[in-house]
Every structure is written in C-alpha cells, then in structure tokens.
Design a protein around this motif. Structure first.
Motif, PDB file in Angstrom:
ATOM      1  N   TYR A  19       0.819  -1.213   0.000  1.00 19.80           N
ATOM      2  CA  TYR A  19       0.000   0.000   0.000  1.00 19.80           C
ATOM      3  C   TYR A  19       0.855   1.266   0.000  1.00 19.80           C
ATOM      4  O   TYR A  19       0.496   2.256  -0.638  1.00 19.80           O
ATOM      5  CB  TYR A  19      -0.971   0.002   1.174  1.00 19.80           C
ATOM      6  N   ILE A  20       1.965   1.244   0.684  1.00 17.28           N
ATOM      7  CA  ILE A  20       2.876   2.392   0.651  1.00 17.28           C
ATOM      8  C   ILE A  20       3.429   2.572  -0.755  1.00 17.28           C
ATOM      9  O   ILE A  20       3.552   3.687  -1.261  1.00 17.28           O
ATOM     10  CB  ILE A  20       4.001   2.222   1.697  1.00 17.28           C
ATOM     11  N   GLY A  21       3.753   1.466  -1.420  1.00 18.81           N
ATOM     12  CA  GLY A  21       4.217   1.537  -2.806  1.00 18.81           C
ATOM     13  C   GLY A  21       3.161   2.098  -3.736  1.00 18.81           C
ATOM     14  O   GLY A  21       3.476   2.867  -4.657  1.00 18.81           O
ATOM     15  N   MET A  22       1.899   1.735  -3.516  1.00 17.09           N
ATOM     16  CA  MET A  22       0.812   2.276  -4.337  1.00 17.09           C
ATOM     17  C   MET A  22       0.682   3.792  -4.143  1.00 17.09           C
ATOM     18  O   MET A  22       0.477   4.536  -5.113  1.00 17.09           O
ATOM     19  CB  MET A  22      -0.510   1.590  -3.989  1.00 17.09           C
ATOM     20  N   LEU A  24       3.097   5.881  -3.166  1.00 15.97           N
ATOM     21  CA  LEU A  24       4.267   6.514  -3.785  1.00 15.97           C
ATOM     22  C   LEU A  24       4.134   6.562  -5.300  1.00 15.97           C
ATOM     23  O   LEU A  24       4.515   7.555  -5.932  1.00 15.97           O
ATOM     24  CB  LEU A  24       5.534   5.783  -3.369  1.00 15.97           C
ATOM     25  N   GLU A  25       3.595   5.507  -5.889  1.00 16.24           N
ATOM     26  CA  GLU A  25       3.389   5.502  -7.331  1.00 16.24           C
ATOM     27  C   GLU A  25       2.377   6.565  -7.747  1.00 16.24           C
ATOM     28  O   GLU A  25       2.573   7.275  -8.745  1.00 16.24           O
ATOM     29  CB  GLU A  25       2.901   4.126  -7.790  1.00 16.24           C
ATOM     30  N   ALA A  26       1.306   6.718  -6.982  1.00 12.49           N
ATOM     31  CA  ALA A  26       0.302   7.737  -7.297  1.00 12.49           C
ATOM     32  C   ALA A  26       0.885   9.140  -7.171  1.00 12.49           C
ATOM     33  O   ALA A  26       0.631  10.007  -8.022  1.00 12.49           O
ATOM     34  CB  ALA A  26      -0.902   7.573  -6.380  1.00 12.49           C
ATOM     35  N   VAL A  27       1.668   9.379  -6.135  1.00 15.02           N
ATOM     36  CA  VAL A  27       2.279  10.695  -5.944  1.00 15.02           C
ATOM     37  C   VAL A  27       3.279  10.984  -7.058  1.00 15.02           C
ATOM     38  O   VAL A  27       3.320  12.098  -7.602  1.00 15.02           O
ATOM     39  CB  VAL A  27       2.949  10.780  -4.552  1.00 15.02           C
ATOM     40  N   ALA A  32       4.791  13.894 -11.892  1.00 15.16           N
ATOM     41  CA  ALA A  32       5.293  13.891 -13.269  1.00 15.16           C
ATOM     42  C   ALA A  32       4.313  14.575 -14.210  1.00 15.16           C
ATOM     43  O   ALA A  32       4.721  15.193 -15.195  1.00 15.16           O
ATOM     44  CB  ALA A  32       5.564  12.462 -13.715  1.00 15.16           C
ATOM     45  N   ALA A  33       3.024  14.478 -13.925  1.00 20.03           N
ATOM     46  CA  ALA A  33       2.021  15.109 -14.782  1.00 20.03           C
ATOM     47  C   ALA A  33       1.913  16.607 -14.518  1.00 20.03           C
ATOM     48  O   ALA A  33       1.479  17.361 -15.401  1.00 20.03           O
ATOM     49  CB  ALA A  33       0.668  14.444 -14.570  1.00 20.03           C
ATOM     50  N   HIS A  34       2.269  17.063 -13.342  1.00 18.58           N
ATOM     51  CA  HIS A  34       2.146  18.471 -12.965  1.00 18.58           C
ATOM     52  C   HIS A  34       3.503  19.000 -12.486  1.00 18.58           C
ATOM     53  O   HIS A  34       3.655  19.400 -11.332  1.00 18.58           O
ATOM     54  CB  HIS A  34       1.109  18.645 -11.855  1.00 18.58           C
ATOM     55  N   VAL A  35       4.479  19.038 -13.379  1.00 26.53           N
ATOM     56  CA  VAL A  35       5.839  19.410 -12.991  1.00 26.53           C
ATOM     57  C   VAL A  35       5.912  20.857 -12.516  1.00 26.53           C
ATOM     58  O   VAL A  35       6.574  21.143 -11.512  1.00 26.53           O
ATOM     59  CB  VAL A  35       6.818  19.154 -14.165  1.00 26.53           C
ATOM     60  N   ARG A 114      12.253  11.924 -14.814  1.00 29.90           N
ATOM     61  CA  ARG A 114      13.112  10.762 -15.074  1.00 29.90           C
ATOM     62  C   ARG A 114      12.758   9.592 -14.193  1.00 29.90           C
ATOM     63  O   ARG A 114      12.775   8.438 -14.621  1.00 29.90           O
ATOM     64  CB  ARG A 114      14.581  11.170 -14.910  1.00 29.90           C
ATOM     65  N   LEU A 115      12.431   9.870 -12.921  1.00 26.13           N
ATOM     66  CA  LEU A 115      12.007   8.789 -12.021  1.00 26.13           C
ATOM     67  C   LEU A 115      10.698   8.170 -12.495  1.00 26.13           C
ATOM     68  O   LEU A 115      10.525   6.947 -12.448  1.00 26.13           O
ATOM     69  CB  LEU A 115      11.837   9.312 -10.598  1.00 26.13           C
ATOM     70  N   ALA A 116       9.780   9.008 -12.933  1.00 28.29           N
ATOM     71  CA  ALA A 116       8.499   8.494 -13.408  1.00 28.29           C
ATOM     72  C   ALA A 116       8.702   7.631 -14.657  1.00 28.29           C
ATOM     73  O   ALA A 116       8.075   6.586 -14.796  1.00 28.29           O
ATOM     74  CB  ALA A 116       7.554   9.644 -13.706  1.00 28.29           C
ATOM     75  N   ALA A 117       9.565   8.062 -15.561  1.00 26.42           N
ATOM     76  CA  ALA A 117       9.833   7.266 -16.758  1.00 26.42           C
ATOM     77  C   ALA A 117      10.539   5.959 -16.409  1.00 26.42           C
ATOM     78  O   ALA A 117      10.309   4.926 -17.054  1.00 26.42           O
ATOM     79  CB  ALA A 117      10.674   8.069 -17.742  1.00 26.42           C
ATOM     80  N   LEU A 118      11.360   6.012 -15.388  1.00 25.86           N
ATOM     81  CA  LEU A 118      12.107   4.805 -15.006  1.00 25.86           C
ATOM     82  C   LEU A 118      11.226   3.816 -14.240  1.00 25.86           C
ATOM     83  O   LEU A 118      11.309   2.601 -14.485  1.00 25.86           O
ATOM     84  CB  LEU A 118      13.299   5.220 -14.132  1.00 25.86           C
ATOM     85  N   LEU A 119      10.394   4.311 -13.350  1.00 31.25           N
ATOM     86  CA  LEU A 119       9.629   3.422 -12.469  1.00 31.25           C
ATOM     87  C   LEU A 119       8.243   3.085 -12.988  1.00 31.25           C
ATOM     88  O   LEU A 119       7.665   2.080 -12.560  1.00 31.25           O
ATOM     89  CB  LEU A 119       9.510   4.063 -11.085  1.00 31.25           C
ATOM     90  N   LEU A 120       7.668   3.907 -13.842  1.00 29.96           N
ATOM     91  CA  LEU A 120       6.286   3.659 -14.251  1.00 29.96           C
ATOM     92  C   LEU A 120       6.190   3.049 -15.616  1.00 29.96           C
ATOM     93  O   LEU A 120       6.844   2.952 -16.461  1.00 29.96           O
ATOM     94  CB  LEU A 120       5.482   4.958 -14.210  1.00 29.96           C
TER      95      LEU A 120
END
Length: 120
Positions: A19-22, A24-27, A32-35, A114-120
């Motif tokens: 759940y913590i991972g979920m 973090l992924e949402a945040v 990334a969408a609202h830089v 870059r983190l979003a591109a790497l992790l998502l």
C-alpha cells in the motif's frame, strides 16, 4: 507448518509495503504530470526553510558571541541553553541544511520526470 511459523510474519510486512508503494506511485505519477505545480510547491516549501536556517544561524552566532556554546558554560547552566540547547541547535541546523540542499537539488536536477519514466 514450521515454514509458516518461521516466515509467515513476512506477509504482515508485505501488506503495508504494498500500500505504501501504491501511494508513492500515485504521488510520483501526479508529480510527473504536474511538474510546474510540483516545482511551485517545492519553492513554497524552500522559502520558510531558508528563513528558519537563517534564524538558527543568527541564534548560533549570538550564542557563540556570548560564550554559550562553550563546554564550560554547558556544565554551569542546567537549563535548556546548556548541553541540551547546544545539541538541539546543532540538530536543527543540520536538519534545515539538509532539507534546503534536498529542495535545491530537486529544483536544479528535476528528477521527477526521469524517475516516473524509469519506475512507471
């Protein structure tokens, strides 16, 4: 049965970690969408932390001028301005310094896309 008795507790740790991972992924996806909005929030958080760091540095300079940072003063003064005051001042300065460095690093290097591109 013995396997579950020995390693079953790991499942209890995996559920909150999932759940913590979920979260973090949402945040990370939102950031990334609202830089630009994310950078604005970082700037708004950076400004008061710089003021707090400046105030703590002024307090340290004042105490150093008065001789309150010396070990002999800390032994004579049992109040908060003794050893505990010196320790809290040091911890506050260290915390604020690292927070300011972290916010500046986020603003300079822009790691969120870059983190979003790497992790998502």
């Amino acid at each position: 049965m013995a396997f579950m008795a020995l390693f079953g507790w790991i499942v209890l740790l995996m559920i909150p970690a999932f759940y913590i991972g979920m979260v973090l992924e949402a945040v990370l996806t939102w950031a990334a969408a609202h830089v630009l909005l994310f950078n604005g929030i970082i700037v708004l958080l950076l400004a008061p932390n710089l003021l707090i760091l400046w105030a703590l540095l002024k307090l340290r300079a004042k105490w150093k001028g008065e001789g309150k940072l010396k070990a002999s003063y800390a032994r004579r003064d049992p109040t908060l301005k003794g050893f505990l005051g010196r320790f809290i001042l040091f911890c506050g300065l260290a915390w604020e310094f690292f927070v300011v460095i972290a916010f500046l690093a986020i603003l300079i290097f822009q790691p969120i896309p870059r983190l979003a591109a790497l992790l998502l």
